[in-house]
Write a protein that holds these residues in place. Structure first.
Motif, PDB file in Angstrom:
ATOM      1  N   ILE A  53      46.537  54.292  15.875  1.00  0.00           N
ATOM      2  CA  ILE A  53      46.852  53.228  14.925  1.00  0.00           C
ATOM      3  C   ILE A  53      47.964  53.716  13.997  1.00  0.00           C
ATOM      4  O   ILE A  53      47.963  54.865  13.554  1.00  0.00           O
ATOM      5  CB  ILE A  53      45.597  52.840  14.112  1.00  0.00           C
ATOM      6  CG1 ILE A  53      44.569  52.196  15.035  1.00  0.00           C
ATOM      7  CG2 ILE A  53      45.951  51.919  12.946  1.00  0.00           C
ATOM      8  CD1 ILE A  53      43.219  51.956  14.383  1.00  0.00           C
ATOM      9  N   GLY A  54      48.921  52.837  13.719  1.00  0.00           N
ATOM     10  CA  GLY A  54      49.984  53.146  12.774  1.00  0.00           C
ATOM     11  C   GLY A  54      51.233  53.742  13.388  1.00  0.00           C
ATOM     12  O   GLY A  54      52.179  54.062  12.664  1.00  0.00           O
ATOM     13  N   GLU A  55      51.260  53.898  14.706  1.00  0.00           N
ATOM     14  CA  GLU A  55      52.473  54.426  15.324  1.00  0.00           C
ATOM     15  C   GLU A  55      52.963  53.475  16.411  1.00  0.00           C
ATOM     16  O   GLU A  55      52.168  52.739  16.999  1.00  0.00           O
ATOM     17  CB  GLU A  55      52.256  55.839  15.879  1.00  0.00           C
ATOM     18  CG  GLU A  55      51.278  55.953  17.008  1.00  0.00           C
ATOM     19  CD  GLU A  55      50.985  57.398  17.433  1.00  0.00           C
ATOM     20  OE1 GLU A  55      51.499  58.353  16.827  1.00  0.00           O
ATOM     21  OE2 GLU A  55      50.215  57.558  18.386  1.00  0.00           O
ATOM     22  N   SER A  56      54.265  53.503  16.656  1.00  0.00           N
ATOM     23  CA  SER A  56      54.815  52.740  17.773  1.00  0.00           C
ATOM     24  C   SER A  56      54.462  53.481  19.054  1.00  0.00           C
ATOM     25  O   SER A  56      54.125  54.673  19.033  1.00  0.00           O
ATOM     26  CB  SER A  56      56.332  52.611  17.633  1.00  0.00           C
ATOM     27  OG  SER A  56      56.947  53.864  17.915  1.00  0.00           O
ATOM     28  N   ILE A  57      54.579  52.805  20.190  1.00  0.00           N
ATOM     29  CA  ILE A  57      54.247  53.448  21.457  1.00  0.00           C
ATOM     30  C   ILE A  57      55.248  54.573  21.769  1.00  0.00           C
ATOM     31  O   ILE A  57      54.874  55.597  22.333  1.00  0.00           O
ATOM     32  CB  ILE A  57      54.112  52.411  22.603  1.00  0.00           C
ATOM     33  CG1 ILE A  57      53.274  52.968  23.749  1.00  0.00           C
ATOM     34  CG2 ILE A  57      55.454  51.918  23.070  1.00  0.00           C
ATOM     35  CD1 ILE A  57      51.810  53.105  23.441  1.00  0.00           C
ATOM     36  N   ALA A  58      56.512  54.416  21.360  1.00  0.00           N
ATOM     37  CA  ALA A  58      57.491  55.499  21.548  1.00  0.00           C
ATOM     38  C   ALA A  58      57.125  56.711  20.695  1.00  0.00           C
ATOM     39  O   ALA A  58      57.303  57.857  21.116  1.00  0.00           O
ATOM     40  CB  ALA A  58      58.898  55.009  21.218  1.00  0.00           C
ATOM     41  N   GLU A  59      56.590  56.466  19.498  1.00  0.00           N
ATOM     42  CA  GLU A  59      56.126  57.573  18.661  1.00  0.00           C
ATOM     43  C   GLU A  59      54.937  58.273  19.301  1.00  0.00           C
ATOM     44  O   GLU A  59      54.809  59.507  19.213  1.00  0.00           O
ATOM     45  CB  GLU A  59      55.759  57.068  17.261  1.00  0.00           C
ATOM     46  CG  GLU A  59      56.951  56.651  16.439  1.00  0.00           C
ATOM     47  CD  GLU A  59      56.582  55.919  15.158  1.00  0.00           C
ATOM     48  OE1 GLU A  59      57.413  55.951  14.228  1.00  0.00           O
ATOM     49  OE2 GLU A  59      55.489  55.313  15.073  1.00  0.00           O
TER      50      GLU A  59
END
Length: 157
Positions: A53-59
């Motif tokens: 939770i809280g991150e983009s999928i690239a992150e």
């Protein structure tokens, strides 16, 4: 925590969870592929893990590759989406997870190889040497799709 993968196995336990996750086909300028020897199932695999939770999928891709290998990456694109309900992973805590994995292509931008709690060995591997490693069939499929640069659309299955 140990894990057992079931792939097209009628004796597999029923899934009781689904967790979005990622894997990354990371190739260096010499064309070598970044692989980890996993601690949970003793197999070779692409680096990857669960989306937080809280991150983009690239992150998620960049974080997981860094955590497991010590290599910083930049994401180039998606090579496949893997949601086969006949691939489940049973963990020793009772969780049986249905596969839900997005596989990305990425390239290294820094860092140096190191192991982690999830990887007992990290190695740059020539694609011609993959048959020498113990790799799960579902991971081999992701690797094949990620290495096939003639594919213009991601695999969905």
């Amino acid at each position: 925590m140990s894990r057992k993968d079931y792939f097209n196995d009628d004796a597999a336990p029923k899934a009781n969870s689904v967790v979005p996750s990622v894997t990354a086909v990371v190739r260096n300028t010499d064309g070598l592929l970044l692989l980890i020897h996993k601690t949970d199932n003793d197999l070779w695999a692409l680096p990857g893990g669960g989306h937080d939770i809280g991150e983009s999928i690239a992150e998620t891709v960049a974080r997981e590759v860094m955590e497991e290998t010590g290599i910083s990456v930049s994401v180039d694109g998606i090579s496949g989406l893997y949601t086969d309900p006949r691939h489940v992973m049973a963990y020793d805590d009772g969780e049986v997870r249905q596969q839900f994995s997005i596989c990305f292509r990425a390239h290294p931008v820094g860092g140096s190889i190191r192991t982690s709690d999830e990887s007992k060995e990290v190695r740059w591997v020539s694609p011609t040497d993959l048959d020498e490693l113990d790799i799960h069939p579902s991971m081999r499929l992701r690797i094949a799709h990620g290495l096939d640069l003639s594919r213009t659309a991601p695999y969905i299955g």
